[in-house]
Design an enzyme around this catalytic site. Structure first.
Site, PDB file in Angstrom:
ATOM      1  CE  LYS A  19      44.819  48.329 -13.982  1.00 25.16           C
ATOM      2  NZ  LYS A  19      46.001  48.029 -13.188  1.00 25.16           N
ATOM      3  CB  THR A  22      48.456  51.591 -14.276  1.00 24.64           C
ATOM      4  OG1 THR A  22      49.148  50.641 -15.093  1.00 24.64           O
ATOM      5  CG2 THR A  22      48.801  53.003 -14.718  1.00 24.64           C
ATOM      6  CD  GLU A  72      47.572  47.595 -10.383  1.00 27.73           C
ATOM      7  OE1 GLU A  72      46.723  47.145 -11.181  1.00 27.73           O
ATOM      8  OE2 GLU A  72      48.639  48.090 -10.725  1.00 27.73           O
TER       9      GLU A  72
HETATM   10  C1  LIG Z   1      49.789  47.201 -21.725  1.00 32.78           C
HETATM   11  C2  LIG Z   1      50.360  47.302 -20.357  1.00 32.78           C
HETATM   12  O1  LIG Z   1      51.544  47.354 -20.164  1.00 32.78           O
HETATM   13  N1  LIG Z   1      49.486  47.304 -19.347  1.00 32.78           N
HETATM   14  C3  LIG Z   1      49.732  47.406 -18.014  1.00 32.78           C
HETATM   15  C4  LIG Z   1      50.982  47.339 -17.448  1.00 32.78           C
HETATM   16  C5  LIG Z   1      51.069  47.474 -16.083  1.00 32.78           C
HETATM   17  N2  LIG Z   1      49.959  47.669 -15.351  1.00 32.78           N
HETATM   18  C6  LIG Z   1      48.743  47.729 -15.958  1.00 32.78           C
HETATM   19  O2  LIG Z   1      47.723  47.930 -15.256  1.00 32.78           O
HETATM   20  N3  LIG Z   1      48.639  47.593 -17.269  1.00 32.78           N
END
Ligand SMILES: CC(=O)Nc1cc[nH]c(=O)n1
Length: 104
Positions: A19, A22, A72
């Site tokens: 990954k 984000t 992702e």
């Molecule tokens: C904690 C949090 O918001 N985590 C996220 C949100 C979006 N993408 C991701 O990989 N992780």
């Protein structure tokens, strides 16, 4: 103190380098390329690695592609479902591309 958190279920993919992106809302769009971020688990804020930000760019939900999903480690339908659960109703996202540079 950590700079960014990820849900625990993403930890193994991040540490393994599967990954590398984000998608976040505007409140986490302030990171800049080259910045190194301490990463913790959302559930308990335990540090688990450090990442370096490669790029930050706005992307609309309907502009997400198979390439975003690959970064992702998901399929595109899975990615859209996950983002809909984390950010219900949100259209404007920010794609933060990163590489892991250290582990705990
Ligand atoms: C904690 C949090 O918001 N985590 C996220 C949100 C979006 N993408 C991701 O990989 N992780």
């Amino acid at each position: 103190m950590n700079d960014i958190t990820f849900f625990q279920r993403f930890e193994s993919d991040i540490v393994a380098g599967r990954k590398t992106i984000t998608l976040r809302d505007a409140s986490e769009s302030h990171f800049t390329p080259g910045q190194q971020l301490r990463v913790g688990r959302y559930e308990d804020d335990v540090y688990f690695c450090t990442i370096e930000v490669i790029s930050v760019a706005p992307v609309a939900l309907d502009q997400l592609t198979d390439e975003h999903a690959r970064q992702e480690n998901m399929t595109l339908p899975q990615l859209k479902e996950v983002i809909g659960e984390i950010y219900p109703g949100l259209i404007e996202l920010y794609a933060i591309v990163f590489k892991r540079v250290a582990t705990a």
